[in-house]
Design a protein around this motif. Sequence first.
Motif, PDB file in Angstrom:
ATOM      1  N   UNK A 150       0.803  -1.259  -0.081  1.00  0.00           N
ATOM      2  CA  UNK A 150       0.005  -0.044  -0.093  1.00  0.00           C
ATOM      3  C   UNK A 150       0.880   1.085  -0.026  1.00  0.00           C
ATOM      4  N   UNK A 151       0.640   2.303  -0.770  1.00  0.00           N
ATOM      5  CA  UNK A 151       1.467   3.403  -1.184  1.00  0.00           C
ATOM      6  C   UNK A 151       1.404   4.277   0.234  1.00  0.00           C
ATOM      7  N   UNK A 152       2.264   5.029   0.678  1.00  0.00           N
ATOM      8  CA  UNK A 152       2.220   5.938   1.620  1.00  0.00           C
ATOM      9  C   UNK A 152       1.266   7.115   1.323  1.00  0.00           C
ATOM     10  N   UNK A 153       0.550   7.605   2.091  1.00  0.00           N
ATOM     11  CA  UNK A 153      -0.183   8.742   1.985  1.00  0.00           C
ATOM     12  C   UNK A 153      -0.231   9.763   3.095  1.00  0.00           C
ATOM     13  N   UNK A 154       0.744  10.146   3.407  1.00  0.00           N
ATOM     14  CA  UNK A 154       1.045  10.864   4.694  1.00  0.00           C
ATOM     15  C   UNK A 154       0.054  12.274   4.662  1.00  0.00           C
ATOM     16  N   UNK A 155      -0.325  12.770   3.711  1.00  0.00           N
ATOM     17  CA  UNK A 155      -1.393  13.860   3.890  1.00  0.00           C
ATOM     18  C   UNK A 155      -2.685  13.479   3.404  1.00  0.00           C
ATOM     19  N   UNK A 156      -3.232  12.332   3.295  1.00  0.00           N
ATOM     20  CA  UNK A 156      -4.601  11.980   2.822  1.00  0.00           C
ATOM     21  C   UNK A 156      -5.614  12.410   4.076  1.00  0.00           C
ATOM     22  N   UNK A 157      -5.365  12.421   5.065  1.00  0.00           N
ATOM     23  CA  UNK A 157      -6.482  12.383   6.313  1.00  0.00           C
ATOM     24  C   UNK A 157      -6.798  13.848   6.394  1.00  0.00           C
ATOM     25  N   UNK A 158      -5.820  14.532   6.339  1.00  0.00           N
ATOM     26  CA  UNK A 158      -5.925  16.150   6.754  1.00  0.00           C
ATOM     27  C   UNK A 158      -6.160  17.003   5.469  1.00  0.00           C
ATOM     28  N   UNK A 159      -5.495  16.782   4.299  1.00  0.00           N
ATOM     29  CA  UNK A 159      -5.681  17.412   3.069  1.00  0.00           C
ATOM     30  C   UNK A 159      -6.138  16.684   1.849  1.00  0.00           C
ATOM     31  N   UNK A 160      -6.595  15.398   2.406  1.00  0.00           N
ATOM     32  CA  UNK A 160      -7.140  14.708   0.974  1.00  0.00           C
ATOM     33  C   UNK A 160      -6.127  14.881  -0.317  1.00  0.00           C
ATOM     34  N   UNK A 161      -4.878  14.605   0.152  1.00  0.00           N
ATOM     35  CA  UNK A 161      -3.901  14.655  -1.200  1.00  0.00           C
ATOM     36  C   UNK A 161      -3.549  13.056  -1.210  1.00  0.00           C
ATOM     37  N   UNK A 162      -3.597  12.421  -2.460  1.00  0.00           N
ATOM     38  CA  UNK A 162      -3.323  11.077  -2.567  1.00  0.00           C
ATOM     39  C   UNK A 162      -2.123  10.810  -3.622  1.00  0.00           C
ATOM     40  N   UNK A 163      -1.177   9.896  -3.349  1.00  0.00           N
ATOM     41  CA  UNK A 163      -0.327   9.704  -4.014  1.00  0.00           C
ATOM     42  C   UNK A 163      -0.710   8.630  -5.371  1.00  0.00           C
ATOM     43  N   UNK A 164      -0.367   8.852  -6.599  1.00  0.00           N
ATOM     44  CA  UNK A 164      -0.388   7.851  -7.753  1.00  0.00           C
ATOM     45  C   UNK A 164      -1.393   6.958  -7.386  1.00  0.00           C
ATOM     46  N   UNK A 165      -2.798   7.028  -7.421  1.00  0.00           N
ATOM     47  CA  UNK A 165      -3.761   5.987  -7.050  1.00  0.00           C
ATOM     48  C   UNK A 165      -3.758   4.874  -7.842  1.00  0.00           C
ATOM     49  N   UNK A 166      -3.447   5.178  -9.294  1.00  0.00           N
ATOM     50  CA  UNK A 166      -3.421   3.962 -10.054  1.00  0.00           C
ATOM     51  C   UNK A 166      -2.320   2.871  -9.806  1.00  0.00           C
ATOM     52  N   UNK A 167      -1.308   3.440  -8.995  1.00  0.00           N
ATOM     53  CA  UNK A 167      -0.300   2.321  -8.660  1.00  0.00           C
ATOM     54  C   UNK A 167      -0.197   2.113  -7.041  1.00  0.00           C
ATOM     55  N   UNK A 168      -1.401   2.511  -6.559  1.00  0.00           N
ATOM     56  CA  UNK A 168      -1.341   2.427  -4.962  1.00  0.00           C
ATOM     57  C   UNK A 168      -1.128   1.288  -4.294  1.00  0.00           C
ATOM     58  N   UNK A 169      -1.267   0.066  -5.253  1.00  0.00           N
ATOM     59  CA  UNK A 169      -1.119  -1.278  -4.686  1.00  0.00           C
ATOM     60  C   UNK A 169      -0.028  -2.087  -5.501  1.00  0.00           C
ATOM     61  N   UNK A 170       0.755  -1.604  -6.286  1.00  0.00           N
ATOM     62  CA  UNK A 170       1.750  -2.111  -7.218  1.00  0.00           C
ATOM     63  C   UNK A 170       2.930  -2.418  -6.670  1.00  0.00           C
ATOM     64  N   UNK A 171       3.487  -3.532  -7.344  1.00  0.00           N
ATOM     65  CA  UNK A 171       4.889  -4.080  -6.929  1.00  0.00           C
ATOM     66  C   UNK A 171       5.154  -4.968  -6.085  1.00  0.00           C
ATOM     67  N   UNK A 172       6.088  -5.881  -5.733  1.00  0.00           N
ATOM     68  CA  UNK A 172       6.186  -6.589  -4.814  1.00  0.00           C
ATOM     69  C   UNK A 172       7.580  -6.257  -3.752  1.00  0.00           C
TER      70      UNK A 172
END
Length: 759
Positions: free
Chosen positions: A453-475
């Motif tokens: 899961x991608x880190x979203x340090x500013x999601x709860x307060x500022x509703x800023x989300x990082x690269x949602x298309x890749x939020x669960x990508x990679x191994x």
Amino acid sequence: MRGLGLRASSLLLCGVVLIQLLAVQIDAQRPKTPWKTLSGFSPRVIARGGFSGLFPDSSLDAYKFALQTSVIDAVLWCDLQLTKDGAGICFPDLTMSNASNVEVVYPKGQTTYPVNGVPTPGWFTIDFSLRALTNVSLIRGILSRSDKFDGNAYTISTVQTVNKEMKPEGFWLNVQHDAFYAQHNLSMSNFLISTSKTVIIDFISSPEVNFFRKIAGRFGREGPSFVFRFLEKEQFEPTTNQTYGSILSNLTFVKTFASGILVPKSYVLPLDDKQYLLPSTSLVQDAHKAGLEVFVSGFANDVDIAHDYSFDPVSEYLSFMDNGNFSVDGVLSDFPITASASVECFSHVARNATKQVDFLVISKNGASGDYPGCTNLAYEKAINDGADVIDCSVQMSSDGKPFCLGSIDLGNTTTVVQTPFRNRSTSVPEISSVNGIYTFSLTWPEIQNLTPAISNPFSSRYKMFRNPNERNSGKFLSLSEFLNLAKNSNTLSGVLISVENAAYLREKQGLDVVKAVLDALTETGYSNRTTTKVMIQSTNSSVLVDFKKQSNYETVYKVEETIRDILDSAIEDIKKFASAVVIGKSSVFPASEGFVTRQTNVVERLQKSQLPVYVEVFQNEFVSQPYDFFSDATVEINSYITGPGINGTITEFPFTAARYRRNQCLASKETLNYMAPVQPGGLLEVVSPASLPPAEAPNPVFTDADVTEPPLPPVTAKTPTSTPGTPSTTAPAPSGQTRLTLSLLLSVFAMVLASLLLM
């Protein structure tokens, strides 16, 4: 007849030759630059209301600061409004309540007028004389921006005042509502003609066709450039009763009354409904073919931009002016410093360009601002983006496998709470005050099957989300896989391995992370490798002492606390076991309520003792930076490098830091306005005393007592009953069991909620 034909042919041939000669002459006059603008010159930087991203729009300080931090030929933009007595003022809107304190000064001044056929309530400029407005002050017009300058009592300025005080190289007047003023017997065209006799106006823009018909031919050959402003495509232009989208398909018509167009960003680079870029339109090329310059509006560092830019405003500017296909002719910006640097410092700079400044770019969990941290994708992007060093925060699985993960709590970096493993939540006071699902509770095969899961340090307060298309990508990678990935890169200079919680893992879980790291380094050939530097980092001095006893790897001490100073005795203790130090950004530039208050001497003191200083953690999101850095990650990096002179940045967005090193403006013998480091505390000097943030308790001084740690305990054999998450064999009292169950349920609920925010 034959003679006439010959003469006609000769004249035609002469005409063709003359046209070709003229074309050659024009081409010779065109500057030989890489810019694909209509003129061949670099795009213009237009400061909307001055530096309106920081100071109140159209205030004299906003205009002054724009000129101080921008290219020398920056254009000042004034939204022209008319007062009741026909004075022309610079104010961002037709109504005044949003960007001034007019409601307080004239509480009964609200009226309602039709604007483009829509009844609109507000405090209109046409209801007040210029003298009446002397009591009104400008304030921020966008609530997300700082209110600290609202108490400065900035007065509303006339066009003449702005011109006289600023003496700009370029002056742009925007006439947004000519028809409205005409309905109230106020003439914009008459004002402009009269004003042009004493004020040099370089550009006039408007979204109304009829306005240009009124002023056509009234300025003479040396008059201002006329720019037709396009609003949203579905809106109707009042004169033609056509949508702006329809007018866009007839640029030859626009060319009959204007020499340029001003369009929103989406006209050139549209976005899909997820805020990702779609292919560029052909507007710029089409407009240039029609002989029209293209100016683009809507640039601001503190608003959401396409995910493709990774929250980096410089990348956005470059996509409009240096993409290999076209260059827009100018950008309208609330933050002209960033536009200026984009034009002069970062355009036409190749990825393999010579570095102008040398410091280490160290990743934080790979390029974790773009992909889930510590995944193969995050590391691969960090390498491709120009990181010198990629990092691995080593965690241990229950079966003793060392692997890379940004947190020992799987709930912070995976979707584990949505799996059956959520019942392995446990309390470990030595690590955290709240329950967690820890890495040592699962085997490595179980962890490999978890979804990152991608880190979203500013999601709860500022509703800023990082690269949602890749939020669960990679191994996820084991430590050995990570080391092999780094070894196979021909661009990396080193790896940084972070080791924490070593004492707890030895004593309570029977896991020796120090030995696991050393074994992995040996197995992957690093013990005999000289080309790739290995750095071992920890906040625990005993961990680094242990590594130094058993290896020759470089050790890096991380100061966890935010400090204002460090004692000589502490520095001497650190030098016994470490060859570099990591500190937080606030230990360099402490801030209060979003403003830098001062610069500490921590970096200087450590460097004098031959200890390189790496600073963390740099992020692109503007909310991560004090206002002093103008919502621009590049300005922040520049201030740390050219100010205190740190030796490395630890960043979640390695591309931004790596690009900064190729900044061609750093080769200049003189410090350019838009490349000057911030003056610590400088902005607070502009804030009125009544608006200053309250004094805060000073951060502590780091002492030798903070360095000293007890030796690491020996590895204790792990007993089955100590396995986290397994039922206890001793039943507690019913009330205790109820409290424990409730606590666990609340903990699991909290982690589920956190996981959903990470998604």
